[in-house]
Design an enzyme around this catalytic site. Structure first.
Site, PDB file in Angstrom:
ATOM      1  N   ILE A 288      -9.022  61.964 -41.314  1.00  0.00           N
ATOM      2  CA  ILE A 288     -10.216  61.432 -40.637  1.00  0.00           C
ATOM      3  C   ILE A 288      -9.772  60.286 -39.726  1.00  0.00           C
ATOM      4  O   ILE A 288      -9.270  59.266 -40.192  1.00  0.00           O
ATOM      5  CB  ILE A 288     -11.244  60.924 -41.667  1.00  0.00           C
ATOM      6  N   ARG A 289      -9.965  60.470 -38.424  1.00  0.00           N
ATOM      7  CA  ARG A 289      -9.492  59.466 -37.474  1.00  0.00           C
ATOM      8  C   ARG A 289     -10.528  59.084 -36.422  1.00  0.00           C
ATOM      9  O   ARG A 289     -10.205  58.317 -35.501  1.00  0.00           O
ATOM     10  CB  ARG A 289      -8.220  59.961 -36.771  1.00  0.00           C
TER      11      ARG A 289
ATOM     12  N   HIS B  60      -4.149  64.635 -51.006  1.00  0.00           N
ATOM     13  CA  HIS B  60      -3.353  63.483 -51.411  1.00  0.00           C
ATOM     14  C   HIS B  60      -2.553  62.939 -50.223  1.00  0.00           C
ATOM     15  O   HIS B  60      -1.396  62.533 -50.351  1.00  0.00           O
ATOM     16  CB  HIS B  60      -2.396  63.866 -52.551  1.00  0.00           C
TER      17      HIS B  60
ATOM     18  N   GLN C  34      -9.521  54.567 -59.594  1.00  0.00           N
ATOM     19  CA  GLN C  34      -8.798  55.834 -59.578  1.00  0.00           C
ATOM     20  C   GLN C  34      -7.758  55.843 -60.696  1.00  0.00           C
ATOM     21  O   GLN C  34      -7.016  54.870 -60.877  1.00  0.00           O
ATOM     22  CB  GLN C  34      -8.129  56.033 -58.224  1.00  0.00           C
TER      23      GLN C  34
ATOM     24  N   ASP D  34     -11.329  63.611 -47.811  1.00  0.00           N
ATOM     25  CA  ASP D  34     -10.433  62.732 -47.060  1.00  0.00           C
ATOM     26  C   ASP D  34      -9.379  63.602 -46.391  1.00  0.00           C
ATOM     27  O   ASP D  34      -9.407  64.822 -46.475  1.00  0.00           O
ATOM     28  CB  ASP D  34      -9.817  61.646 -47.954  1.00  0.00           C
TER      29      ASP D  34
ATOM     30  N   ARG E 138       0.909  64.439 -49.452  1.00  0.00           N
ATOM     31  CA  ARG E 138       2.060  63.898 -50.172  1.00  0.00           C
ATOM     32  C   ARG E 138       2.390  64.665 -51.452  1.00  0.00           C
ATOM     33  O   ARG E 138       3.275  64.264 -52.195  1.00  0.00           O
ATOM     34  CB  ARG E 138       1.794  62.428 -50.515  1.00  0.00           C
TER      35      ARG E 138
ATOM     36  N   THR F  47      -7.401  61.622 -60.446  1.00  0.00           N
ATOM     37  CA  THR F  47      -6.564  62.307 -59.469  1.00  0.00           C
ATOM     38  C   THR F  47      -5.890  63.474 -60.171  1.00  0.00           C
ATOM     39  O   THR F  47      -5.041  63.291 -61.043  1.00  0.00           O
ATOM     40  CB  THR F  47      -5.535  61.353 -58.852  1.00  0.00           C
TER      41      THR F  47
ATOM     42  N   ALA G  99      -1.539  53.098 -53.222  1.00  0.00           N
ATOM     43  CA  ALA G  99      -0.732  52.234 -54.078  1.00  0.00           C
ATOM     44  C   ALA G  99      -0.035  51.139 -53.284  1.00  0.00           C
ATOM     45  O   ALA G  99       0.120  51.221 -52.064  1.00  0.00           O
ATOM     46  CB  ALA G  99       0.315  53.078 -54.815  1.00  0.00           C
TER      47      ALA G  99
ATOM     48  N   GLY H 161      -7.457  56.507 -45.774  1.00  0.00           N
ATOM     49  CA  GLY H 161      -6.359  55.803 -46.416  1.00  0.00           C
ATOM     50  C   GLY H 161      -5.476  55.099 -45.400  1.00  0.00           C
ATOM     51  O   GLY H 161      -5.524  53.881 -45.252  1.00  0.00           O
TER      52      GLY H 161
ATOM     53  N   PRO I 298      -8.108  55.419 -52.422  1.00  0.00           N
ATOM     54  CA  PRO I 298      -7.113  54.634 -53.166  1.00  0.00           C
ATOM     55  C   PRO I 298      -5.722  54.823 -52.573  1.00  0.00           C
ATOM     56  O   PRO I 298      -5.369  55.911 -52.134  1.00  0.00           O
ATOM     57  CB  PRO I 298      -7.185  55.240 -54.577  1.00  0.00           C
TER      58      PRO I 298
ATOM     59  N   TYR J 138      -4.552  57.671 -62.702  1.00  0.00           N
ATOM     60  CA  TYR J 138      -3.437  58.589 -62.912  1.00  0.00           C
ATOM     61  C   TYR J 138      -3.120  58.626 -64.409  1.00  0.00           C
ATOM     62  O   TYR J 138      -3.368  57.648 -65.122  1.00  0.00           O
ATOM     63  CB  TYR J 138      -2.169  58.087 -62.218  1.00  0.00           C
TER      64      TYR J 138
ATOM     65  N   LYS K 197     -10.594  64.224 -58.051  1.00  0.00           N
ATOM     66  CA  LYS K 197      -9.995  64.125 -56.716  1.00  0.00           C
ATOM     67  C   LYS K 197      -8.797  65.065 -56.615  1.00  0.00           C
ATOM     68  O   LYS K 197      -7.985  65.143 -57.543  1.00  0.00           O
ATOM     69  CB  LYS K 197      -9.564  62.690 -56.443  1.00  0.00           C
TER      70      LYS K 197
ATOM     71  N   SER L 289      -6.608  51.785 -56.928  1.00  0.00           N
ATOM     72  CA  SER L 289      -5.618  52.688 -57.499  1.00  0.00           C
ATOM     73  C   SER L 289      -5.062  52.179 -58.821  1.00  0.00           C
ATOM     74  O   SER L 289      -4.939  50.970 -59.036  1.00  0.00           O
ATOM     75  CB  SER L 289      -4.463  52.869 -56.505  1.00  0.00           C
TER      76      SER L 289
END
Length: 377
Positions: free
Chosen positions: A305-306, A271, A156, A302, A274, A184, A107, A325, A105, A158, A247, A134
């Protein structure tokens, strides 16, 4: 040596691989270069919007270490295993997905592309991936469901507003056909996102936030500092009629408490770097969480991951699936639904290619012995 009829690179090989359902090779033009994709997105978006999506908290230590933490592991290929086509499909809380790479998710997606979450949902649907919507999305959860009525999707949650408003969102997710509710848990207060502070960042006027109360004060009053406990896990499961995923878990003892309180899964996440900074990277926290949970619940991860090898490392460490994300943001910004599909499809193709090289042919059967700590560390 390859014959003239079997090129080793270039468009002809790309076409042949696509026709055979094989992933693109790094030398092919179709290869997914996430760094280049991010650079392209930066050229299309305003600098403050790029910083809003790309930035982390405080000194961004967690953000900077995320990908490197996956690369602290090394693959241990098996040989002579009669590897055939790689099976990529799996299930998440009983829901079928075509890939273990899902969309995390995030925003305010309409700042990246006018279609926002609608395009993201279509891109996920094109690859059979799970999408997580989100609370701070710019499209209502019902409208996303209408775009993707049968595809796997989670909501998700909040706790940003009054308890009554938050409870209503949980009920709406259940009524709209979502298959899990993601709590979350790592946002008791907002992290200090210094890039946003330096830019004096503000959401664009008129940006829709359909899950938030009206800004004119006619909606429910905010609840103050959010206060959730493990007791809320069962409560939200009852309200929504959905399994609950927690999460933001980075500790084994927290994971065990969440599962004991009724969580169906835990999601290892920083997150996106962040919130608190510096914190342990997802790749470092994952083994402890998996050990604490055992077979009682599914575990996801998460954060950084690339590449397909990052995905394989997470699966080997015990994650049932991973979520991305920022790569999906850059895909959305540069190509809408097609861009999102290319990101998920590219990572999935890389995963299949890497698994074949390692003598593995089923994402559901990747064992811990597939990786080892880098010997030089």
């Amino acid at each position: 040596m390859a014959s003239a009829q079997e090129p080793t690179t270039g468009p002809r090989l790309t076409q042949r691989r696509r026709a055979a359902g094989e992933p693109a090779h790094p030398a092919d033009p179709a290869y997914l270069d996430l760094d280049a994709l991010e650079r392209q997105a930066r050229e299309l978006l305003p600098p403050d919007v790029v910083d809003h999506f790309a930035g982390g908290a405080d000194r961004e230590t967690t953000l900077g270490e995320a990908t490197a933490a996956w690369r602290a592991w090394r693959l241990r290929p098996r040989v002579l295993t009669d590897v055939g086509p790689v099976a990529l499909a799996t299930t998440l809380l009983g829901t079928d997905v075509a890939t273990p790479v899902g969309i995390a998710p995030w925003a305010h997606q309409a700042m990246a592309h006018p279609e926002g979450e609608r395009a993201t949902a279509r891109g996920a649907a094109a690859t059979g991936a799970l999408v997580t919507v989100s609370t701070s999305s710019t499209t209502s959860l019902e409208d996303v469901a209408a775009v993707r009525p049968t595809g796997p999707r989670w909501f998700q949650l909040y706790r940003l507003h009054s308890p009554a408003h938050t409870d209503d969102l949980a009920r709406r997710a259940g009524r709209a056909g979502y298959t899990a509710l993601v709590l979350t848990a790592d946002l008791p207060v907002l992290g200090r996102r210094l890039r946003d502070l330096r830019n004096d960042f503000a959401l664009p006027a008129g940006l829709p936030l359909p899950h938030h109360p009206p800004a004119d004060g006619t909606g429910p009053a905010p609840a103050g500092t959010p206060r959730w406990t493990t007791a809320d896990i069962a409560r939200f499961a009852d309200l929504s009629g959905l399994p609950v995923v927690v999460k933001g878990v980075l500790r084994g003892d927290d994971a065990a408490r969440c599962v004991a309180a009724g969580a169906s899964a835990v999601w290892v996440s920083t997150h996106g770097g962040r919130q608190a900074d510096p914190v342990v990277a997802s790749a470092a926290a994952l083994p402890e969480v998996v050990e604490a949970v055992g077979t009682e619940a599914e575990v996801y991860a998460d954060g950084g991951i690339r590449s397909g090898s990052d995905v394989l490392t997470a699966l080997a460490l015990g994650a049932r699936a991973v979520f991305v994300g920022r790569p999906a943001i850059w895909g959305l910004a540069t190509g809408g639904a097609d861009g999102v599909a290319r990101v998920i499809g590219g990572l999935t193709g890389e995963l299949a290619h890497t698994m074949a090289l390692c003598g593995l042919d089923d994402v559901r059967a990747v064992g811990r012995d597939a990786v080892a700590r880098a010997a030089w560390r």
